[in-house]
Design an enzyme around this catalytic site. Structure first.
Site, PDB file in Angstrom:
ATOM      1  CD  GLU A   1      -2.549   1.213   2.722  1.00 16.80           C
ATOM      2  OE1 GLU A   1      -3.552   1.941   2.803  1.00 16.80           O
ATOM      3  OE2 GLU A   1      -2.153   0.495   3.667  1.00 16.80           O
TER       4      GLU A   1
ATOM      5  CE  LYS B   1      -7.530   1.515   3.687  1.00 18.74           C
ATOM      6  NZ  LYS B   1      -6.262   1.931   4.356  1.00 18.74           N
TER       7      LYS B   1
ATOM      8  CB  CYS C   1      -4.531  -1.451   4.723  1.00 20.21           C
ATOM      9  SG  CYS C   1      -3.516  -1.385   6.230  1.00 20.21           S
TER      10      CYS C   1
END
Length: 274
Positions: free
Chosen positions: A51, A120, A154
């Site tokens: 990331e 995300k 994540c």
């Protein structure tokens, strides 16, 4: 090469586990080149980056960083695919569109074309993402050479319902990219192993090492099979490239062994809430 119906059923995956230089895309591109060049791993099918590999969590500088480096970061990922004749799950980069900033994953085919952009959707308040970034509004599903896959970033892995939605739509490989802190690296391992077991999928996960001004990161990049067995695992502190071959036939073999998806009763999961 092992093919069924024209689909290659074994992939060699290369996971890049690296420290990220805070706010310096040029140095981080050089680092990736250096780590990959140091390996004598032969052909690989998929390269996976962590990331925000380009900038780290230098979120306050995103306007300047995106203006100067966003196009270069995308071109770098395309160059990586062409150089190694590999598909690339390009971790994520900071991405600006119409004055909004996103934590965006890019998936690149072997020919350098962009296969998927995933932003995300779950922003992590402990690292102030919501102060600088906008939430994504699309799913993480994509196909690599006939194999249905999904990408997550994540904090996404703490939301099993989000991941299950993608698996119900056919995903067999779950790619996760992260800057997961060392203080909670036991959660990282446990959550990813759980996601593999409950979804009977491969999990391919890249996490960074090193530190930034506010955090220390925990490494332990992982390759997990659909039975929940850890096939490869990175060090806590070491920069490295983890290579592992995965057999995609194992997904269906495990799903036949314990027919979780045949035994689901979705009509019961919300009816009692009415």
């Amino acid at each position: 090469m092992y093919l069924i119906g024209g689909i290659k059923m074994k992939w060699r995956v290369a996971i890049v586990q690296m420290d990220v230089t805070y706010g310096d895309p040029v140095k981080n591109r050089e680092k990736i080149h250096s780590l990959l060049a140091d390996q004598n791993f032969g052909d690989v099918d998929v390269i996976v980056l962590p990331e925000l590999w380009s900038t780290g969590y230098d979120l306050a500088s995103l306007p300047e960083l995106c203006q100067k480096h966003q196009n270069g970061d995308i071109a770098f990922l395309q160059e990586l695919a062409l150089s190694y004749h590999s598909m690339v799950v390009g971790g994520s980069i900071a991405f600006e569109e119409n004055g909004h900033y996103y934590n965006q994953m890019l998936v690149i085919d072997r020919d350098g074309s962009i296969q998927k952009e995933y932003r995300k959707i779950h922003l992590f308040r402990l690292m102030n993402e919501e102060k600088y970034l906008s939430e994504g509004e699309t799913n993480g599903q994509f196909t690599l050479e006939g194999v249905p896959c999904s990408g997550f970033i994540c904090y996404d892995i703490r939301f099993p319902e989000w991941i299950r939605t993608h698996v119900l739509n056919g995903s067999k490989v779950l790619f996760t990219v992260a800057e997961w802190p060392l203080a909670r690296v036991d959660h990282w391992r446990t959550l990813l192993i759980s996601r593999a077991i409950e979804n009977q999928c491969y999990v391919i996960a890249s996490n960074r090492v090193g530190s930034d001004p506010k955090n220390e990161f925990g490494g332990h990049s992982l390759v997990i099979d659909p039975w929940g067995q850890v096939l490869r695992e990175g060090d806590t502190y070491l920069e490295e490239v983890l290579i592992k071959e995965i057999d995609l036939d194992e997904v269906e073999a495990i799903r036949q062994r314990i027919a979780v998806f045949d035994d689901r009763r979705p009509e019961m999961y919300t009816s009692w809430l009415d």
